[in-house]
Design an enzyme around this catalytic site. Structure first.
Site, PDB file in Angstrom:
ATOM      1  N   ASN A  89      16.012  33.475  23.912  1.00 39.37           N
ATOM      2  CA  ASN A  89      16.787  33.465  25.170  1.00 39.37           C
ATOM      3  C   ASN A  89      15.969  32.078  26.143  1.00 39.37           C
ATOM      4  O   ASN A  89      17.121  31.150  27.288  1.00 39.37           O
ATOM      5  CB  ASN A  89      17.202  34.132  26.000  1.00 39.37           C
ATOM      6  N   GLU A  90      14.776  31.687  26.068  1.00 42.84           N
ATOM      7  CA  GLU A  90      13.647  30.692  26.792  1.00 42.84           C
ATOM      8  C   GLU A  90      14.668  29.214  26.141  1.00 42.84           C
ATOM      9  O   GLU A  90      14.827  28.382  27.049  1.00 42.84           O
ATOM     10  CB  GLU A  90      12.695  31.234  26.928  1.00 42.84           C
ATOM     11  N   SER A  91      14.842  29.406  24.858  1.00 40.21           N
ATOM     12  CA  SER A  91      14.413  27.647  24.562  1.00 40.21           C
ATOM     13  C   SER A  91      15.466  27.357  23.480  1.00 40.21           C
ATOM     14  O   SER A  91      15.062  26.678  22.801  1.00 40.21           O
ATOM     15  CB  SER A  91      13.088  27.631  24.052  1.00 40.21           C
TER      16      SER A  91
ATOM     17  N   TYR B 108      19.760  36.723  32.134  1.00 36.16           N
ATOM     18  CA  TYR B 108      19.123  36.778  31.098  1.00 36.16           C
ATOM     19  C   TYR B 108      18.230  37.816  31.333  1.00 36.16           C
ATOM     20  O   TYR B 108      18.098  38.489  29.842  1.00 36.16           O
ATOM     21  CB  TYR B 108      17.450  35.709  32.704  1.00 36.16           C
TER      22      TYR B 108
END
Length: 212
Positions: free
Chosen positions: A66-68, A152
């Protein structure tokens, strides 16, 4: 997806071949689905960083996705860098190089562990803290009402729950944690509520309990 109120156990120690293989396989499958061009040894790197920092590899993999999207060259508009999207000042505090893949993952896992500890093992609050900052979580006494943060937390939690529930290593719910040796402790994560007295919580990288 709401996390169910059940207690699951999965072994993820590097010394336990079955658990290690499962975690690596599931992480690898997730990486290939999201970013087929990612480094083929990334799953092993995630597993190593997670175990070193007492975090479930499946949770760290869900966060990195989810971050990158498993792209270490990702840079956010705010300046966050790499797999775990570490801000330069956070990376400096952690003593890691955010531009180095292994160092970025090590720092991300360590920061996630710090957020878990700060939130008494509550996974959802730890994720909110990772995204919006621990100060905001404490100020709102829960997940801040920021659209980015709520989305998120939901997305990472859903990915994590899917990976955990696919595990063939999950036995029936035990009546009580089996701790035969005082040297084998556990780290207990409570995604939905702080229901476990702090004095009962143990930490080690060998076994992870999930109350969902």
């Amino acid at each position: 997806m709401e996390l169910k109120s059940k207690l699951f156990i999965t072994t993820v120690a590097l010394t336990l071949i079955g658990g290690s293989t499962f975690a690596n396989d599931k992480v690898y499958q997730l990486i290939q689905k999201v970013n087929p061009s990612a480094d083929p040894i990334l799953s092993t790197m995630i597993h190593k960083a997670a175990i070193k920092n007492h975090v479930d590899p499946l949770l760290l993999a869900s966060l990195v996705r989810n971050e990158s999207s498993f792209n270490n060259n990702a840079v956010s508009s705010a300046g966050a860098v790499g797999y775990g999207q570490l801000m330069p000042e956070t990376a400096s505090e952690l003593g890691v190089n955010p531009n180095d893949p292994a160092s970025n993952l090590d720092g991300s896992a360590r920061y996630l562990y710090q957020m878990l500890q700060a939130n008494n093992g509550n996974v959802r609050l730890a994720l909110a803290s990772y995204n919006a900052g621990l100060g905001n979580v404490q100020a709102y006494n829960g997940i801040p009402p920021f659209e980015e943060t709520t989305n998120y937390v939901s997305s990472v939690s859903n990915d994590y729950a899917t990976l955990v529930n696919q595990s063939p290593l999950l036995p029936s719910i035990p009546k009580k944690p089996a701790l035969s040796s005082p040297k084998k402790n556990v780290v207990v994560y409570y995604p939905n509520a702080n229901t476990e007295p702090e004095k009962n919580k143990k930490t080690n990288s060998n076994i992870f309990f999930y109350k969902k």
